[in-house]
Design a protein around this motif. Structure first.
Motif, PDB file in Angstrom:
ATOM      1  N   ARG A 219       0.853  -1.214  -0.061  1.00  0.00           N
ATOM      2  CA  ARG A 219       0.051  -0.013   0.129  1.00  0.00           C
ATOM      3  C   ARG A 219       0.752   1.365   0.031  1.00  0.00           C
ATOM      4  N   ARG A 458     -13.080  -7.111  -0.678  1.00  0.00           N
ATOM      5  CA  ARG A 458     -12.349  -5.953  -0.442  1.00  0.00           C
ATOM      6  C   ARG A 458     -13.390  -4.949  -0.564  1.00  0.00           C
ATOM      7  N   GLU A 459     -14.453  -4.955  -1.265  1.00  0.00           N
ATOM      8  CA  GLU A 459     -15.327  -3.931  -1.261  1.00  0.00           C
ATOM      9  C   GLU A 459     -15.904  -3.668  -0.073  1.00  0.00           C
ATOM     10  N   ASP A 462     -13.370  -2.669   2.493  1.00  0.00           N
ATOM     11  CA  ASP A 462     -13.056  -1.017   2.438  1.00  0.00           C
ATOM     12  C   ASP A 462     -14.217  -0.287   2.832  1.00  0.00           C
ATOM     13  N   TYR A 465     -13.873  -0.487   6.722  1.00  0.00           N
ATOM     14  CA  TYR A 465     -12.919   0.235   7.442  1.00  0.00           C
ATOM     15  C   TYR A 465     -13.004   1.512   7.359  1.00  0.00           C
ATOM     16  N   SER A 466     -13.758   2.150   6.330  1.00  0.00           N
ATOM     17  CA  SER A 466     -14.153   3.610   6.360  1.00  0.00           C
ATOM     18  C   SER A 466     -15.106   4.071   7.094  1.00  0.00           C
ATOM     19  N   ARG A 478      -8.148  -6.833   6.691  1.00  0.00           N
ATOM     20  CA  ARG A 478      -7.823  -6.112   5.627  1.00  0.00           C
ATOM     21  C   ARG A 478      -6.471  -6.573   5.089  1.00  0.00           C
ATOM     22  N   GLN A 482      -5.662  -8.121   1.151  1.00  0.00           N
ATOM     23  CA  GLN A 482      -4.587  -7.612   0.235  1.00  0.00           C
ATOM     24  C   GLN A 482      -3.776  -8.682  -0.134  1.00  0.00           C
TER      25      GLN A 482
END
Length: 523
Positions: A219, A458-459, A462, A465-466, A478, A482
């Motif tokens: 990342r 992942r969607e 994410d 996480y947001s 997470r 990845q």
């Protein structure tokens, strides 16, 4: 904001070797999720490979490593590590590590793929003995802080600070005791978080092996290489109450053989080296026999050895099996393969330097070129010490990142998670399909299915996480997703079967061996 000269993320042998090799004038911190007992280094049973004896040679160790790596090792790196092996052992002995002795020298074990006895060990608990010895030295060092119960979230880079440089300035880390995110500034930052075995349903790795360093490095802008090569250890104890317990390869080095339930051996049919063939060959053979015959496990038999020999050489395994009702001096040990070692990782040079200034990666987190397409047994702990000491020497004479006022972690727009079950469900789903689709034997269709499911996960992650405050489980999930994505992308690019990567769609070996290198997206 806390400031250190060197911030090491991890608590295994690579981290300890680095910290203890740095000048005492530097203020050092070791950041770890769990106590050092929960590192893969601590769990290591077999030992550390290094040449010691008139009948062995550096060239022989080099050749054994190159052969095991299936043409993909970087020969210069192999020679570099092997040539520094004796000095690494000397350093550990000087640190007080009590390797097993025999007569006037050391008792050296032999493991699969090695042409000579060259494995320094402490019975069958080498990792525990080494880590306990070094931990005492770390705790006694006034310039070293041991920060447990902290999980790194992301590296703080010049890019994130709006600067034009590609430098690393530190890391954000969750303090699991307080629940707060801390800002840690450092002149040099080191990723030594271990591998990613927990991406698979069955693994010999501790729960901490969630690919954290690999994911954070990617990342931040680091290249990764050879992540399709996941080593599955052939012999993990198969028992409902034996989570992640390894049966060391050293047992096969002392004559143990693999048997089917009817007592017949099968390894001689797969390789002339039989049980002492490299791990990828033995693991695929066991996997093939289990699938062909519908077995849950096969058996490892060392009952030909005297009970006194077995108990003295393998006391940890003897006691653990005894707790589960298995007397290995008289009974066969039920075993099955499990994900064991991540051969690929963040691309580094001989000093452990990554693509980013002031950022290093060592140990299983890194891809040095030593292991190629398949790691030779007991080369991993050797790599930890050699690269830990090399990185320390480089850090000691390198310009640190300038001290900056780093922004604090912003939690102003998130809330506490309302349904933790989402994380638990996604975690299990990921590990299940990675085992089914990206395991010992792969196909294009299986990789496609894995890639599709990873994208959906992942969607979800994410979005989670947001919107919610970070937790240990969320950070690990997470990172696992990845890393799983990088493994699948790497496997999809390799159109051959080489070493640990076995594809039914591409069963042949390409004439030219080349690493799989993934470039991060433009920043």
């Amino acid at each position: 904001m806390q400031r250190y000269d060197v911030l090491i993320i991890g608590a295994g042998l690579a981290a300890a070797s680095l910290a203890l090799s740095l000048p005492s004038r530097l203020r050092i911190a070791l950041l770890a999720k769990k106590p050092y007992e929960e590192s893969a280094s601590y769990w290591a049973q077999g030992g550390i490979a290094a040449v010691n004896g008139a009948d062995d040679s550096l060239d022989a160790h080099v050749q054994d490593t190159l052969i095991s790596g299936a043409g993909l090792c970087d020969e210069a790196t192999v020679r570099y590590v092997v040539e520094n092996g004796p000095a690494a052992i000397d350093w550990l002995i000087e640190a007080g590590v009590p390797f097993d002795r025999e007569n006037s020298g050391y008792h050296l074990g032999r493991e699969g793929g090695h042409s000579h006895r060259r494995i320094f060990h402490a019975a069958d608990a080498t990792g525990r003995v080494v880590q306990t010895t070094l931990r005492a030295r770390l705790k006694a060092a006034p310039n070293i802080s041991l920060l447990d119960q902290r999980i790194a979230i992301d590296l703080i880079t010049g890019h994130k600070l709006g600067l034009e440089d590609n430098r690393v300035y530190g890391v954000y880390a969750l303090n699991m005791d307080s629940g707060h995110v801390e800002t840690l500034s450092a002149g040099h930052t080191v990723l030594a978080t271990g591998g990613a075995g927990k991406v698979f349903l069955y693994t010999s790795n501790p729960d901490t092996a969630t690919g954290d360093g690999i994911a954070m490095g990617w990342r931040a802008g680091c290249r990764v290489a050879n992540l399709e090569f996941i080593q599955f250890h052939p012999t993990c104890l198969y028992h409902p109450h034996a989570k992640s317990f390894l049966i060391t390869e050293a047992m096969r080095g002392e004559g143990a053989v693999l048997r089917l339930p009817d007592g017949s051996r099968f390894m001689p049919e797969y390789d002339e080296r039989a049980e002492l063939a490299p791990r990828d060959i033995v693991a695929r053979a066991i996997d093939s026999e289990m699938k062909k015959r519908g077995l849950d496990c096969v058996y490892l038999d060392i009952t030909h050895q005297p009970a006194k020999f077995i108990i003295s050489h393998f006391p940890t395994i003897y006691e653990r099996c005894k707790e589960l009702g298995i007397d290995i001096t008289r009974e066969w040990i039920p075993v099955a393969p499990a994900a064991h070692y991540t051969c690929g990782g963040i691309v580094v040079d001989h000093q452990g330097r990554t693509d980013l200034v002031n950022l290093y990666a060592i140990g299983e987190t890194a891809c040095t070129g030593l292991h190629g397409a398949n790691r030779l047994a007991s080369n991993s702990l050797l790599e930890c010490v050699v690269y830990g000491r090399a990185a320390a020497a480089d850090i000691a004479q390198s310009q640190p990142a300038p001290e900056r006022a780093l922004p604090v972690w912003d939690e102003s727009r998130v809330t506490d998670a309302d349904e933790e079950i989402v994380i638990a469900h996604n975690w299990h789903e990921l590990r299940r399909f990675m085992w089914d689709y990206v395991g010992i034997v792969r196909t294009n269709r299986r990789l496609e299915r894995a890639a599709h499911r990873i994208q959906l996960l992942r969607e979800e992650i994410d979005e989670y996480y947001s919107n919610f405050r970070v937790s240990n489980d969320l950070i690990e999930l997470r990172n696992l997703v990845q890393t799983a994505d990088l493994i699948v992308r790497s496997a999809t690019r390799r159109h051959e079967s080489r070493g640990l990567h076995c594809s039914r769609d591409y069963p042949d070996l390409l004439p030219q061996a080349a690493p799989t290198v993934l470039e991060p997206p433009p920043r």
